[in-house]
Write a protein that holds these residues in place. Structure first.
Motif, PDB file in Angstrom:
ATOM      1  N   ASP A   1     -80.449 -60.809 -64.107  1.00 37.32           N
ATOM      2  CA  ASP A   1     -81.125 -59.539 -63.817  1.00 37.32           C
ATOM      3  C   ASP A   1     -81.998 -59.117 -65.003  1.00 37.32           C
ATOM      4  OD1 ASP A   1     -79.893 -59.439 -61.361  1.00 37.32           O
ATOM      5  OD2 ASP A   1     -78.272 -58.107 -62.017  1.00 37.32           O
ATOM      6  N   LYS A   2     -81.477 -59.324 -66.207  1.00 37.81           N
ATOM      7  CA  LYS A   2     -82.231 -58.943 -67.402  1.00 37.81           C
ATOM      8  C   LYS A   2     -83.504 -59.771 -67.532  1.00 37.81           C
ATOM      9  CE  LYS A   2     -83.001 -56.958 -71.377  1.00 37.81           C
ATOM     10  NZ  LYS A   2     -83.441 -55.528 -71.431  1.00 37.81           N
TER      11      LYS A   2
ATOM     12  N   ASP B   1     -69.936 -62.797 -64.454  1.00 36.47           N
ATOM     13  CA  ASP B   1     -70.567 -61.476 -64.459  1.00 36.47           C
ATOM     14  C   ASP B   1     -71.662 -61.391 -65.517  1.00 36.47           C
ATOM     15  OD1 ASP B   1     -68.966 -60.629 -62.402  1.00 36.47           O
ATOM     16  OD2 ASP B   1     -67.539 -59.574 -63.684  1.00 36.47           O
ATOM     17  N   MET B   2     -71.397 -61.956 -66.683  1.00 31.95           N
ATOM     18  CA  MET B   2     -72.394 -61.932 -67.755  1.00 31.95           C
ATOM     19  C   MET B   2     -73.614 -62.755 -67.367  1.00 31.95           C
ATOM     20  SD  MET B   2     -70.086 -62.264 -71.230  1.00 31.95           S
ATOM     21  CE  MET B   2     -71.566 -62.224 -72.234  1.00 31.95           C
TER      22      MET B   2
ATOM     23  N   PRO C   1     -79.822 -67.076 -68.305  1.00 32.37           N
ATOM     24  CA  PRO C   1     -78.438 -67.307 -67.850  1.00 32.37           C
ATOM     25  C   PRO C   1     -77.819 -68.582 -68.407  1.00 32.37           C
ATOM     26  CG  PRO C   1     -79.789 -66.547 -66.030  1.00 32.37           C
ATOM     27  CD  PRO C   1     -80.718 -66.764 -67.175  1.00 32.37           C
TER      28      PRO C   1
ATOM     29  N   ARG D   1     -74.720 -63.281 -64.322  1.00 29.48           N
ATOM     30  CA  ARG D   1     -75.477 -62.513 -63.321  1.00 29.48           C
ATOM     31  C   ARG D   1     -76.288 -61.414 -63.985  1.00 29.48           C
ATOM     32  NH1 ARG D   1     -70.891 -63.409 -59.974  1.00 29.48           N
ATOM     33  NH2 ARG D   1     -69.898 -61.510 -60.747  1.00 29.48           N
ATOM     34  N   ARG D   2     -75.676 -60.735 -64.942  1.00 27.81           N
ATOM     35  CA  ARG D   2     -76.401 -59.681 -65.644  1.00 27.81           C
ATOM     36  C   ARG D   2     -77.574 -60.255 -66.436  1.00 27.81           C
ATOM     37  NH1 ARG D   2     -71.140 -57.518 -66.424  1.00 27.81           N
ATOM     38  NH2 ARG D   2     -70.998 -58.438 -68.506  1.00 27.81           N
ATOM     39  N   ALA D   3     -77.369 -61.433 -66.993  1.00 34.24           N
ATOM     40  CA  ALA D   3     -78.449 -62.081 -67.736  1.00 34.24           C
ATOM     41  C   ALA D   3     -79.619 -62.410 -66.811  1.00 34.24           C
ATOM     42  CB  ALA D   3     -77.928 -63.354 -68.404  1.00 34.24           C
TER      43      ALA D   3
ATOM     44  N   ASN E   1     -81.970 -64.396 -73.414  1.00 34.56           N
ATOM     45  CA  ASN E   1     -81.222 -63.804 -72.306  1.00 34.56           C
ATOM     46  C   ASN E   1     -81.093 -64.719 -71.090  1.00 34.56           C
ATOM     47  OD1 ASN E   1     -80.781 -60.715 -73.012  1.00 34.56           O
ATOM     48  ND2 ASN E   1     -82.848 -61.245 -73.702  1.00 34.56           N
TER      49      ASN E   1
ATOM     50  N   GLU F   1     -86.095 -58.580 -65.189  1.00 31.05           N
ATOM     51  CA  GLU F   1     -86.714 -57.354 -65.686  1.00 31.05           C
ATOM     52  C   GLU F   1     -87.727 -57.663 -66.788  1.00 31.05           C
ATOM     53  OE1 GLU F   1     -85.187 -52.926 -67.102  1.00 31.05           O
ATOM     54  OE2 GLU F   1     -84.086 -54.691 -67.786  1.00 31.05           O
TER      55      GLU F   1
END
Length: 251
Positions: free
Chosen positions: A233-234, A226-227, A215, A229-231, A213, A237
Motif C-alpha cells: 500500500d505504501k 501484514d507488514m 514488499p 501488505r502495508r508495504a 518500502n 501511495e
C-alpha cells in the motif's frame, strides 16, 4: 476505447504511412522469404522492424502468440483473450492471424521483441506496462499462471525495462480501462520533499522510497504478511505521488 485503440490513440502519427495491416504485411513478406511462411529468425525480423510503429504492431502479436505457446498447445480461450486485449480492425485480422499462427509454432525468440520494444519505447514506460498487463490477461485465460508463463512474463518485464512496482500493477490489473486521475494527499508530503525540489532530487527520492518500502524488501527483512501488505500500500501511495509530480512538471 479498446486497449489497442487507447495505445494507438495516444501515439501521434501511429498509423502514418498506411494501416496496421501494411505494417504486419511487411513482416509477413519477410517471413515468406525466410522459410515457407514461417516466422523466420526472430532476431533478424525484430532487427528489420526499423520504426516504432512497425515494431509495436508486430511485437505485440508475436509476444502474445509465443506466450500462449509457452505452456503447451495454444488454446482457443488464449486466442480469444488476445483479440479482446488487442482489438485489431476486422479488415486487418487476416494479416494478424497469419503472423500469430506463424509465431505460435514455438515459444522461442520472443526476447528479441521484448528487448527492442523496451529500447524503442523507453520514453513510454506506461504504455509498456499496459502491454505487460494485457499479456498477464492472456496468460490467465486458460487458468492460473504456470511457472513457464511467469518466467516468460518476467523476461518481458526485463526487456521492457519495467521496475518491480510496474510488474505488480500489471499483474494485479483486472481491466484495461484508463487509470483514474489520482487523488489523495500532497504528493510532496508523501515523498517528504519540498515543492521546490529539483526534478533529479524528486526522482532520486522516489526511487529510494520504492526500494526501501518494496514488499520484497520488507519480506527479506523478516516482515510478516501484514507488514508486506502495508508495504504494498505504501509503495502504491509513493508511486501515485510521483506520477502526480511527473504530470504536473510534464516530465
Amino acid at each position: 476505447m479498446s486497449f489497442w485503440g487507447k495505445i494507438i490513440g495516444g501515439f501521434t502519427g501511429f498509423l502514418t504511412g498506411g494501416p496496421i495491416g501494411a505494417l504486419v504485411g511487411a513482416a509477413m513478406g519477410h517471413a515468406a522469404d525466410t522459410g515457407a511462411g514461417r516466422l523466420g529468425d526472430p532476431a533478424q525480423l525484430a532487427a528489420m522492424l526499423g520504426t516504432r510503429e512497425q515494431l509495436f504492431a508486430v511485437g505485440v502479436v508475436v509476444l502474445s502468440a509465443k506466450l500462449a505457446k509457452c505452456d503447451g498447445p495454444v488454446k482457443r480461450v488464449e486466442i480469444d483473450a488476445f483479440k479482446r486485449q488487442f482489438r485489431i480492425p476486422p479488415e486487418n485480422m487476416g494479416e494478424v492471424a497469419k503472423l500469430f499462427d506463424s509465431a505460435r509454432e514455438d515459444a522461442q525468440g520472443y526476447e528479441h521483441f521484448a528487448d527492442r520494444m523496451g529500447h524503442a519505447f523507453a520514453d513510454r514506460r506506461e504504455m509498456l506496462e499496459d502491454v505487460l498487463a494485457a499479456l498477464f490477461s492472456i496468460a490467465r485465460a486458460d487458468g492460473p499462471l504456470t511457472n513457464g508463463e511467469v518466467a516468460f512474463l518476467q523476461r518481458v518485464q526485463l526487456g521492457f525495462g519495467l521496475d518491480a512496482p510496474a510488474w505488480t500493477r500489471a499483474r494485479d490489473s483486472t481491466s484495461q480501462k484508463p487509470r483514474p486521475m489520482p487523488t489523495g494527499p500532497d504528493p510532496y508530503q508523501v515523498l517528504g520533499i519540498a515543492p521546490g525540489a529539483t526534478d533529479d532530487e524528486a526522482r532520486a527520492t522516489w526511487r529510494r522510497l520504492v526500494r526501501e518500502n518494496h514488499p520484497d524488501a520488507v519480506a527479506s527483512r523478516g516482515g510478516g504478511a501484514d507488514m508486506v501488505r502495508r508495504a504494498a500500500d505504501k509503495v502504491a501511495e509513493i508511486n501515485a505521488a510521483w506520477d502526480r509530480i511527473k504530470r504536473d512538471r510534464k516530465l
